[in-house]
Design an enzyme around this catalytic site. Structure first.
Site, PDB file in Angstrom:
ATOM      1  CG  ASP A  23       0.221   6.616   1.429  1.00  0.00           C
ATOM      2  OD1 ASP A  23       1.287   6.838   0.830  1.00  0.00           O
ATOM      3  OD2 ASP A  23      -0.834   6.231   0.857  1.00  0.00           O
ATOM      4  CG  HIS A  65      -1.614   6.583  -2.713  1.00  0.00           C
ATOM      5  ND1 HIS A  65      -0.940   5.807  -1.812  1.00  0.00           N
ATOM      6  CD2 HIS A  65      -1.489   5.973  -3.910  1.00  0.00           C
ATOM      7  CE1 HIS A  65      -0.413   4.768  -2.442  1.00  0.00           C
ATOM      8  NE2 HIS A  65      -0.730   4.841  -3.718  1.00  0.00           N
TER       9      HIS A  65
END
EC number: 3.1.-.-
Lengths: 545, 545
Positions: free
Chosen positions: B186, B357
């Protein structure tokens, strides 16, 4: 006190002050269109109130040379010919703008110095030195028979400004001692705790970047109007032995005006024409360019998209965004950064910008120097004005004396009280091309509808009297579906129109507007059921005898 | 390895892995339209490559239940019927979505647990526990004959998650010991230094806000999909004795699914219907609502604009934005905040959100646990992918082994080398209403043109053979100028059309497309000179015998 703009919004700053037979107007800015103002180029204030009281209007006093404070002047001066007062650089930038427009007759202009006062009817206006992201910014002390109003304009407190001196805090203090009736203070950064950094800190960052990237071409994008920023880029260029190329129309305009008027110190021969770039290796060059907001047509965006005729981005180029994205521009800026990175450029956005507006502690400083009776926050959306009112209350101003106004409000101020006594027209006027105010809400609503759904036009020719179909229905669509892929759809649409028409004839409906409505409604129903879409449907009936 | 979306963009995540006769696909997300995609509702991936190789496709493995990972499934499963594998909550949310669509036939679905593996052709896929802003998020270990690929999905490292356990770092380490061929990690927050805060820190903020505002109604806007956030609001509500009202269709859907599946711990009787609100004083209520991004039709925006049928904002209401604006939404959020403030609400945005995140240090942690041979950054625009590649290089991965891919690239990975061997179709497909892919670039260009300039339609009826004018020209405009104010303009336009037509007749031009061009060009010239505007001009000629 009548703000005609600049409240509940960022931009389009303009405020009228009226006493007896005198009106003076502070600033005359434009604002950029909101997202929903499709196709609109800019928005200017509605000056109906000034036109209706033109005999009283003594002139415009301008705080500084940014678009949101001077941008509407060319439009407004076409309608009311009154004198304009401003400091030297501000006036230079105003004259630049006026050159691009044709005024019916020349306007009187007077350059004012810091500390100087001008008499306008029963007002006396004094220009006070401040700091901002452009030189020659001024606050105004407005002396009236009712008392002194201090208007800060856009400001910050910079103890180490790049050009000129620190804001004249002593004069604010002196006025405070005399007694200030109302303070109208910049709210842009009122949500930001602490102090805004000095413009000079950006110069240090530039020096570091120039030192770290001595093998590469450097490109700096910033606001054309930030003359001090440009100065610091030129300083670093000189220090590191680079030539400077200036690109972008507004950047070239502002830099030449500022240099001419002595607000930019440009070492001899450091600026070269773009055509000469090829005579220097990349590591000996700095480009200063527009496009820091990712504006599609600006120079940097064209370079990033490979659409610039003279500059192409090369691997190794170091691109500095010396700006922060204005709300609404984040995605465009991001797009340009991605395009630059894809072409191998190194993009730097950290510590390359400081704001030109005062943060909370600076605003508090101005309150404690001026100690106004009334606090009337300006330059901000409602949330900023409200936060500013709360900050003023924290500085000891009674809640009832902190006044959040809307554009158009008429506020009567005396030593005893502040009263809202009326409301004047103060909607922005939209400018589209050369048209001023000819695009209204109906037009915008149609543009919105067309932009999301496209349109279908149905044309029929009917025989007069009998309403027999002589030609058509012809169906034309735009922005709806790609026609070649949907011929069946157009065929079905046609048969729906036929059916609607037949129903009308059967029922002896001869009123064309009713026929049109029938066609429109049946087609609209069909398309919604079939596609969940809602194009604009325009039936047009022609008549032939 | 063939990413069909999700690279050079945020959203529309989908990646195919192929070996011999097997293809498995990770995720199947949608993206929201870019600004220039006028009228488009959403964008889904182009799965032409999967359709062409349908015999090989063994199924979809889904990392978590967010729109950008599951949103395109209903559209894609209509075209290719293959099994779907996901954890429990993810599957619950997928089933919610599928219910709203009609699939030609049912799709096989299998719920997978953390630590469990599934065999799909020559692949084995293991689901690994991670943390994210939704429960039940998984990373995937993809075991193939060529080696192990670890795909993180969206993740963060949360040592004190609200629900479930910390990311299974041990398993990442074990895989690293075995040898990881490639890490697909990610990139969303790769520009953020340090660590992302724990979701639990937001709960503390909520407690403080509830304590400070014990006299007022509290309204919290957040992402419907952030189940852990909702849990914390419910926790604070319970602690401070408030009832909870849930508003907004997607919020109601997600909360009921999550509660049913045991991912939300809801004390008995704490949630009440909106109709019961009137039975409680404001200080005993919390509203949880959609609209944290300022979306015009969401519940909070309607409340702020006074358009909500059941809730109106009252002075004293405390509104918490538990979210950060997604780039592009800043202005809309700001508009809602201003409207709320104007109605007397107190708006809180500070410390009320943490990201889902991983920041730089967490990403580094995953690299040092898995020690992959190749780093292939995923989930990000080009600038993020590039920064991620540089971070991986900083972690000791040779530059040539850090690979920035574009959607559509076909990358062949072996223990020896990584080679780009081709390119497949991977443009997003635009969905407008029920139409999938029927709006293309020509349609969008027309919408753009119409949105900025409006249109003028000119209709003529000509006699067949002679080309004599039988009716018209009729002129209809929309989105151009407000017609009643510009009759002179329409009259002038008409005479220009007459003149153009006459020129054609004089020169014996009988080709209708030439007549149309003549009309269009002369009118276009006139309007540009007169108004600096460029509406779409549509001449339509009808023919009558």
């Amino acid at each position: 006190m009548i703000p005609l703009g600049g409240l509940e919004q960022i931009g389009m700053n303009i405020t009228a002050f009226e006493y007896d037979d005198s009106i003076v107007v502070v600033d005359c800015g434009l604002s950029f269109p909101e997202d929903e103002m499709l196709g609109i180029d800019l928005v200017i204030p509605d000056i109906t109130y000034l036109k209706e009281n033109i005999d009283k209007v003594k002139g415009f006093v301008i705080t500084h040379g940014h678009e949101d404070h001077i941008g509407a002047l060319p439009y407004v001066l076409k309608e009311i010919n009154v004198p304009v007062y401003a400091t030297k650089l501000t006036m230079g930038l105003i004259e630049n703008k006026l050159k691009e427009h044709v005024l019916p007759k020349p306007v009187k202009r007077k350059v004012v110095k810091y500390g100087q006062s001008i008499n306008l009817g029963c007002f006396r206006i004094e220009f006070i030195r401040t700091n901002h992201s452009i030189s020659d910014a001024a606050a105004l002390a407005i002396f009236s028979p009712a008392g002194i109003v201090v208007h800060t304009g856009d400001f910050k407190v910079d103890y180490t400004p790049v050009n000129g001196e620190t804001i004249d805090l002593q004069r604010f203090a002196e006025l405070g001692k005399k007694g200030v009736l109302a303070l109208m203070c910049d709210s842009t950064n009122v949500m930001k705790p602490g102090y805004t950094m000095s413009e000079r800190t950006v110069g240090k960052t530039f020096d570091n970047i120039f030192a770290d990237n001595e093998k590469h071409r450097i490109i700096v994008a910033t606001f054309a109007s930030n003359v001090d920023r440009v100065q610091q880029i030129i300083n670093s260029a000189e220090k590191y032995g680079r030539k400077v190329v200036v690109e972008g129309r507004s950047m070239v305009n502002v830099i030449s005006t500022a240099a001419e008027l002595g607000y930019l110190d440009v070492p001899k021969n450091i600026i070269i024409e773009m055509e000469q770039m090829k005579n220097y290796p990349p590591e000996k060059l700095v480009l200063i360019t527009t496009g820091s907001q990712g504006e599609a047509m600006a120079a940097l965006s064209r370079m990033a998209a490979n659409l610039h005729r003279k500059v192409s981005i090369e691997p190794g180029d170091t691109v500095i965004f010396s700006s922060r994205p204005i709300p609404g521009n984040e995605k465009n800026v991001s797009k340009v950064i991605n395009e630059l990175a894809q072409k191998g450029a190194k993009v730097i956005v950290q510590d390359t910008h400081v704001s030109g507006h005062a943060s909370q502690e600076e605003i508090k400083l101005i309150y404690s120097l001026t100690r106004p009776k009334y606090a009337i926050p300006v330059h901000g959306e409602y949330q900023h004005l409200k936060a500013h009112a709360e900050l003023a209350q924290g500085m000891g101003i009674p809640k009832e004396n902190t006044i959040v106004l809307s554009s158009g409000d008429v506020l009567e101020l005396t030593q005893e009280r502040a009263t809202l006594i009326g409301k004047v027209q103060a909607q922005g006027i939209m400018v589209d091309g050369l048209g001023v105010g000819d695009v209204g809400n109906i037009v915008l609503r149609d543009r919105q509808h067309l932009s999301e759904n496209g349109l279908i036009i149905i044309v029929l020719t009917l025989e007069k009297y009998t309403n027999q179909l002589l030609a058509g229905p012809d169906i034309v669509s735009r922005g709806f579906v790609y026609v070649r892929e949907s011929e069946y759809l157009m065929d079905e649409a046609k048969s729906i129109v036929y059916a609607a028409l037949e129903r009308c004839l059967d029922n002896k409906v001869s009123d064309w507007s009713k026929i049109k409505t029938e066609i429109k409604d049946s087609l609209s129903d069909y398309l919604w059921k079939k596609m969940k879409r809602n194009p604009m449907i325009l039936p047009i009936i022609m008549e032939v005898e």
